[in-house]
Design an enzyme around this catalytic site. Structure first.
Site, mmCIF file in Angstrom:
data_model
loop_
_atom_site.group_PDB
_atom_site.id
_atom_site.type_symbol
_atom_site.label_atom_id
_atom_site.label_comp_id
_atom_site.label_asym_id
_atom_site.label_seq_id
_atom_site.Cartn_x
_atom_site.Cartn_y
_atom_site.Cartn_z
ATOM 1 N N LYS A 120 -2.268 4.505 -4.459
ATOM 2 C CA LYS A 120 -2.422 6.092 -4.773
ATOM 3 C C LYS A 120 -2.081 6.573 -5.888
ATOM 4 O O LYS A 120 -2.566 7.460 -6.613
ATOM 5 C CB LYS A 120 -1.762 6.730 -3.499
ATOM 6 N N ARG A 295 -13.119 0.448 0.641
ATOM 7 C CA ARG A 295 -13.663 -0.315 1.742
ATOM 8 C C ARG A 295 -14.731 0.291 2.489
ATOM 9 O O ARG A 295 -14.969 1.395 2.113
ATOM 10 C CB ARG A 295 -12.353 -0.556 2.540
#
Ligand code: ADP
Length: 495
Positions: A120, A295
């Site tokens: 992040k 993903r």
């Protein structure tokens, strides 16, 4: 890259996503090796896979999160590639690297792209460099409590503290005043350490009337990143999504275009390959990049339904070095799709997880309905893993019709043996704020923070319910005692 045909894929996952991957492989003529834990022996994915290899006991750290066990299993199973699904090791760059080092193709982005975008703090740094809008905050290395409290004051309350290595809404706390900030930051640090092995946190301004809108992107083998449009996932409980839809009912065409371009830009500049999601918060007509999930996403089916693609096949083709999606034929979303996550939990007791052996399960057929489920009658729902047992997805021409269809489908769905959140989902879908499309991420907190009220049945209704339950599931009747809180008794089947 020279195209390389994959003939056998190891699946480093379980439940409905393992089934989803097996189905795509079956259609493509690819064999599968399911890498499973001891307790998942015999579940639906286990029955469907070409080969199965037990990689360890039930606790995730000893099986699904154990990198070496997964690599050994994939090699022993003779796989050429590994599909990590979502959750578990899917966003773990070390796992992707370990696969490559062992001569296996990791079906997902490169370890480098995952490190850049999946982390992040790194992701925010890149977004800043590219001039993309971010929620104001603090992502610095100084993690001293005094300094963090000072930064929270500078940002202004309310703000949110998050685990840098976090995910799934864990390690996240909303700080409303300076007085409570210290305690909550410390508790987030502790949670981050135990869940993710790193106590590093960062701070953001808390946007209290925001929507969660995300873009599905796909980087093909040529390096081009395609925009597969948006999903709205504002219906969340404790920062975790429950209902998702495509496309968002809230964006103007101009904002949609700008957000899609921002999503593709950040992915392209990280050299992203495969399926990924760029998440944004959207408030008062402005959007802010939240994070990138490197993903396949739980909610990918709603995109598949409106865009007309198969993301898992696209992932496999890309891993083979083959082209996907024709740029000359731009994708246009059509109609509306909604997904509901079905959890084994008791909505009348505030959503406490419900475990046990699944009894009779019935998913009603019909046009525009899709079920993704990992468990069938006789499979055990254990407390070791996420309580999601299935996803129900619908498509219809408009959003109101998709909502109408989803309510009907949920009412007709039958799950015996465990409690489910079906009655809760129906209430949410019927709420005027959801129907209007104006819900924000605080929708559940505002309207559904209390357990559902149990409906009181007449004696005759109880008798009918008991009789049907007996006839449908005579073998495990003791598991399905008709109690005041039985989902069956409370009419979610729409008797
Ligand atoms: P995770 O990786 O754990 O899913 P995210 O950063 O994606 O964490 O945030 C999950 C959810 O938490 C968001 O969809 C949103 O509802 C809420 N959230 C996160 N950051 C903020 C923020 N700055 N302001 C308001 N809500 C936030």
């Amino acid at each position: 890259m020279k195209p390389q045909k994959i003939t056998r894929i190891a699946i480093a996952n379980r439940g409905e996503v393992a089934v989803r991957i097996i189905k795509a492989c079956e259609e493509m003529g690819i064999e599968t090796v399911l890498l499973h834990s001891e307790v998942d022996m015999g579940t639906r994915a286990y029955r469907m896979a070409t080969k199965t290899i037990c990689i360890g006991p039930a606790p995730t750290s000893e099986s699904y999160l154990n990198i070496q066990a997964n690599i050994d299993g994939a090699l022993a199973g003779g796989a050429q590639a590994v599909h990590p699904g979502f959750g578990f090791l899917s966003e773990n760059a070390d796992f992707a690297q370990a696969c490559m080092d062992a001569g296996l193709i990791f079906i997902g982005p490169s370890p480098k792209a995952t490190r850049t975008l999946g982390d992040k703090v790194n992701c925010k740094a890149l977004a800043q460099k590219l001039g993309l809008p971010l929620v104001p905050g603090y992502q610095g290395a100084n993690q001293e409590l005094k300094h963090l409290i000072h930064e929270a004051e500078r940002i202004g309350f309310p703000c949110i503290v998050k685990a840098a290595a976090g995910g799934g809404g864990r390690g996240m706390k909303v700080l409303r005043t300076k007085e409570e900030a210290g305690e909550l930051i410390e508790s987030a640090q502790r949670e981050a350490q135990s869940a993710f092995g790193s106590a590093q946190v960062f701070l953001e301004k808390y946007l209290d009337r925001a929507k969660h809108i995300e873009f599905q992107i796909f980087g093909d083998a040529s390096g081009k990143v395609h925009n597969l449009f948006d999903r709205e996932c504002s219906v969340q409980r404790r920062h975790q999504k429950i209902i998702e839809e495509a496309i968002s009912p809230s964006l103007t065409p101009e904002t949609r275009k700008k957000m899609g371009e921002a999503a593709c830009l950040i992915a392209e500049s990280a050299g992203y390959q495969g399926a990924g999601t760029v998440e944004f918060l959207y408030q008062d007509g402005e959007f802010y990049l939240l994070e990138v999930n490197t993903r396949l996403q739980v909610e990918h089916p709603v995109t598949e339904m409106v865009v007309g693609v198969d993301l898992v096949k696209a992932q496999i083709l890309t891993a083979q070095g083959e082209p996907v999606f024709n740029s000359k034929n731009p994708m246009i979303p059509r109609g509306h799709s909604i997904e509901c996550r079905l959890y084994a939990e008791n909505p009348y007791l505030g959503g406490v997880p419900s475990t046990g052996v699944l009894g009779k399960v019935e998913w009603p057929e019909g046009p525009g309905r899709r079920y993704e489920y990992g468990f069938e009658e006789g499979d055990e729902i254990t407390s070791f893993y996420d309580p999601m047992i299935a996803k129900v997805i619908v498509w219809d021409e408009t959003r109101p019709r998709a909502i109408q269809k989803m309510i009907r489908v949920l009412k007709d769905s039958v799950v015996f043996g465990v409690h489910t959140n079906i009655p809760y989902l129906i209430e949410i879908l019927s709420h005027p704020e959801f129907v209007s499309g104006e819900m924000t991420t605080r929708f559940i907190e505002k309207h559904f923070s209390e357990p559902l009220q149990v409906q009181v049945l007449t004696e005759q209704e109880k008798q009918i319910a008991e009789e049907v339950a007996k006839q449908l599931a005579p073998t495990a009747a003791e598991n399905r005692i008709i109690s005041e809180t039985s989902p069956f008794q409370t009419f979610w089947r729409g008797i």
